[in-house]
Design a protein around this motif. Sequence first.
Motif, PDB file in Angstrom:
ATOM      1  N   ILE A 322      35.466  39.503  36.273  1.00  0.00           N
ATOM      2  CA  ILE A 322      35.003  40.592  37.145  1.00  0.00           C
ATOM      3  C   ILE A 322      33.680  41.146  36.619  1.00  0.00           C
ATOM      4  N   GLY A 323      33.585  41.291  35.277  1.00  0.00           N
ATOM      5  CA  GLY A 323      32.346  41.795  34.692  1.00  0.00           C
ATOM      6  C   GLY A 323      31.178  40.866  34.977  1.00  0.00           C
ATOM      7  N   VAL A 324      31.404  39.556  34.866  1.00  0.00           N
ATOM      8  CA  VAL A 324      30.335  38.591  35.148  1.00  0.00           C
ATOM      9  C   VAL A 324      29.886  38.699  36.598  1.00  0.00           C
ATOM     10  N   ARG A 325      30.834  38.776  37.509  1.00  0.00           N
ATOM     11  CA  ARG A 325      30.494  38.846  38.924  1.00  0.00           C
ATOM     12  C   ARG A 325      29.732  40.126  39.249  1.00  0.00           C
ATOM     13  N   LYS A 326      30.129  41.230  38.600  1.00  0.00           N
ATOM     14  CA  LYS A 326      29.416  42.496  38.847  1.00  0.00           C
ATOM     15  C   LYS A 326      28.005  42.454  38.279  1.00  0.00           C
ATOM     16  N   SER A 327      27.846  41.820  37.105  1.00  0.00           N
ATOM     17  CA  SER A 327      26.508  41.727  36.492  1.00  0.00           C
ATOM     18  C   SER A 327      25.584  40.865  37.329  1.00  0.00           C
ATOM     19  N   LEU A 328      26.165  39.966  38.135  1.00  0.00           N
ATOM     20  CA  LEU A 328      25.358  39.109  39.010  1.00  0.00           C
ATOM     21  C   LEU A 328      25.118  39.743  40.374  1.00  0.00           C
ATOM     22  N   GLY A 329      25.583  41.006  40.555  1.00  0.00           N
ATOM     23  CA  GLY A 329      25.262  41.735  41.778  1.00  0.00           C
ATOM     24  C   GLY A 329      26.398  41.928  42.745  1.00  0.00           C
ATOM     25  N   ALA A 330      27.611  41.511  42.380  1.00  0.00           N
ATOM     26  CA  ALA A 330      28.749  41.698  43.290  1.00  0.00           C
ATOM     27  C   ALA A 330      29.061  43.182  43.436  1.00  0.00           C
ATOM     28  N   LYS A 331      29.278  43.610  44.653  1.00  0.00           N
ATOM     29  CA  LYS A 331      29.576  45.010  44.919  1.00  0.00           C
ATOM     30  C   LYS A 331      31.067  45.286  44.734  1.00  0.00           C
ATOM     31  N   LYS A 332      31.399  46.594  44.658  1.00  0.00           N
ATOM     32  CA  LYS A 332      32.801  46.980  44.498  1.00  0.00           C
ATOM     33  C   LYS A 332      33.647  46.471  45.666  1.00  0.00           C
ATOM     34  N   GLY A 333      33.103  46.605  46.886  1.00  0.00           N
ATOM     35  CA  GLY A 333      33.837  46.151  48.059  1.00  0.00           C
ATOM     36  C   GLY A 333      34.136  44.664  48.019  1.00  0.00           C
ATOM     37  N   THR A 334      33.178  43.887  47.494  1.00  0.00           N
ATOM     38  CA  THR A 334      33.371  42.438  47.404  1.00  0.00           C
ATOM     39  C   THR A 334      34.476  42.093  46.417  1.00  0.00           C
ATOM     40  N   ILE A 335      34.474  42.780  45.265  1.00  0.00           N
ATOM     41  CA  ILE A 335      35.510  42.540  44.248  1.00  0.00           C
ATOM     42  C   ILE A 335      36.883  42.944  44.782  1.00  0.00           C
ATOM     43  N   ALA A 336      36.933  44.134  45.422  1.00  0.00           N
ATOM     44  CA  ALA A 336      38.201  44.606  45.956  1.00  0.00           C
ATOM     45  C   ALA A 336      38.731  43.657  47.022  1.00  0.00           C
ATOM     46  N   MET A 337      37.821  43.193  47.902  1.00  0.00           N
ATOM     47  CA  MET A 337      38.258  42.289  48.970  1.00  0.00           C
ATOM     48  C   MET A 337      38.730  40.953  48.417  1.00  0.00           C
ATOM     49  N   GLN A 338      38.149  40.513  47.290  1.00  0.00           N
ATOM     50  CA  GLN A 338      38.575  39.250  46.693  1.00  0.00           C
ATOM     51  C   GLN A 338      40.048  39.308  46.286  1.00  0.00           C
ATOM     52  N   PHE A 339      40.419  40.367  45.572  1.00  0.00           N
ATOM     53  CA  PHE A 339      41.810  40.484  45.106  1.00  0.00           C
ATOM     54  C   PHE A 339      42.761  40.807  46.260  1.00  0.00           C
ATOM     55  N   PHE A 340      42.269  41.596  47.215  1.00  0.00           N
ATOM     56  CA  PHE A 340      43.109  41.906  48.368  1.00  0.00           C
ATOM     57  C   PHE A 340      43.375  40.646  49.192  1.00  0.00           C
ATOM     58  N   THR A 341      42.353  39.802  49.352  1.00  0.00           N
ATOM     59  CA  THR A 341      42.525  38.544  50.077  1.00  0.00           C
ATOM     60  C   THR A 341      43.500  37.621  49.354  1.00  0.00           C
ATOM     61  N   GLU A 342      43.423  37.614  48.015  1.00  0.00           N
ATOM     62  CA  GLU A 342      44.344  36.787  47.243  1.00  0.00           C
ATOM     63  C   GLU A 342      45.789  37.241  47.468  1.00  0.00           C
ATOM     64  N   THR A 343      46.000  38.559  47.494  1.00  0.00           N
ATOM     65  CA  THR A 343      47.340  39.085  47.771  1.00  0.00           C
ATOM     66  C   THR A 343      47.796  38.708  49.167  1.00  0.00           C
ATOM     67  N   LEU A 344      46.858  38.774  50.136  1.00  0.00           N
ATOM     68  CA  LEU A 344      47.193  38.435  51.520  1.00  0.00           C
ATOM     69  C   LEU A 344      47.608  36.975  51.657  1.00  0.00           C
ATOM     70  N   VAL A 345      46.880  36.077  51.006  1.00  0.00           N
ATOM     71  CA  VAL A 345      47.203  34.643  51.081  1.00  0.00           C
ATOM     72  C   VAL A 345      48.594  34.380  50.502  1.00  0.00           C
ATOM     73  N   ILE A 346      48.875  35.003  49.349  1.00  0.00           N
ATOM     74  CA  ILE A 346      50.198  34.826  48.729  1.00  0.00           C
ATOM     75  C   ILE A 346      51.293  35.359  49.643  1.00  0.00           C
ATOM     76  N   CYS A 347      51.062  36.523  50.250  1.00  0.00           N
ATOM     77  CA  CYS A 347      52.055  37.111  51.147  1.00  0.00           C
ATOM     78  C   CYS A 347      52.286  36.246  52.380  1.00  0.00           C
ATOM     79  N   ILE A 348      51.221  35.649  52.911  1.00  0.00           N
ATOM     80  CA  ILE A 348      51.371  34.795  54.093  1.00  0.00           C
ATOM     81  C   ILE A 348      52.232  33.583  53.762  1.00  0.00           C
ATOM     82  N   PHE A 349      51.931  32.931  52.622  1.00  0.00           N
ATOM     83  CA  PHE A 349      52.739  31.779  52.216  1.00  0.00           C
ATOM     84  C   PHE A 349      54.208  32.181  52.026  1.00  0.00           C
ATOM     85  N   GLY A 350      54.412  33.283  51.287  1.00  0.00           N
ATOM     86  CA  GLY A 350      55.774  33.747  51.054  1.00  0.00           C
ATOM     87  C   GLY A 350      56.477  34.149  52.340  1.00  0.00           C
TER      88      GLY A 350
END
Length: 414
Positions: A322-350
């Motif tokens: 996460i630190g590397v991605r933020k240092s390269l310019g990733a915004k908070k919304g982008t980081i939050a959406m990444q983990f939220f999307t990961e949770t969504l994909v897992i929930c859909i499969f389950g």
Amino acid sequence: MFNLFRENTKIALGSIRAQMLRTILTIFIIGLGVWALVGVLAAVAVLESSIMGNFAVMGTNTFTITRYDTSGQIGRQNDADVRENPIVTYPQARAFQEKYNFPGAKTSLSFTAASGVEVKFGEKESDPEVTVLGADENFLPNSGLETTQGRNFTNFDISNNNYVCLVGADFEKGILKDVNPIGQTIAIRGAKFKVIGVLKGRGSTFGNRQDLNLIIPVQLARSLYSAPNIDYTVKVSIANPDFLDGAVGEAILSMRRIRKLAPVAKENFGIERSDELLETLKSETDTLAAAAWVIGIITVFGSSIALMNIMLVSVTERTREIGVRKSLGAKKGTIAMQFFTETLVICIFGGIIGLILGLLTGFGLSAIMNASFPMPWVATFAALGTIVIVTIVSGLYPAVKAAALDPVEALRYE
């Protein structure tokens, strides 16, 4: 926005592949929660369809006179109830049939002549589980039964004690398989009967295989099966359901006179109305459905907590990423959406796995009960809602926590 979601989905799938064991366990947890919710609701739908269907066919214009009333105590009958009321004897049942003259009413007499009977057809023998009923020509319409082949009894069959019978649907799968059952001769304890009709299948209720029933004329049954203390059942159907209250009231008065009850004495017989019985059954199934929702919600709540903890561990392990991605310019919304999307994909499969298992549970129960399987749309939409709720509850906090990490501190994390 769509490109960002697609990119986050790719990252989420890559993270899922990198942590396959953890992902499988997480999907299993979500699937278990959805399975519990959908499976129980689907099972309740099958039970409701089976039980309500068996009673609903009688309509709301019938009532039954029996030894005691069980409509208000389904499954809670005890020996005290049996000893309290005398049986309904044949003379009493016959007297009621002759004296009860409510307009548009049809009365039928029936009794269980024998159970655990073996039926023979040529060299073939049925399972020793057949129940023999004695009944008259009004029994089928008053009980909501109908024939798929052949005909019902006639008054001529009953009054002349003809050796004819009606067989349940399971006989076509057993000793009468691959033959036209109408006109065939079967033997019941040495007595030979001609099959004149095949009843429409009704399935099983609480282990009672109704499609193995065999019906013979009531007078003939009385002469062949002369067991002591035979308890008769009187079924009455009314042409107009609006007159059911009046018909029941007159039936009570008639039966009181036949049983020679004093004016102040309590009825020593039961009146079971089909409309009240259906209401009682509906109340019972509604209670089961409410219990199913409670069980499902508790299971889903537990699954949400487990998934949240797993995602928090994932955030902790990927702090440096996460630190590397933020240092390269990733915004908070982008980081939050990444983990939220990961949770969504897992929930859909389950959710998909849980939904399939839940529907299979309901289908399996319907196959065991030999009942129809109504598509549980409520359970299906509940599964979709569960996926959304679990995703929001389990994914929001870890996503916000990941987005709030300080990039400098995150880069120092080991």
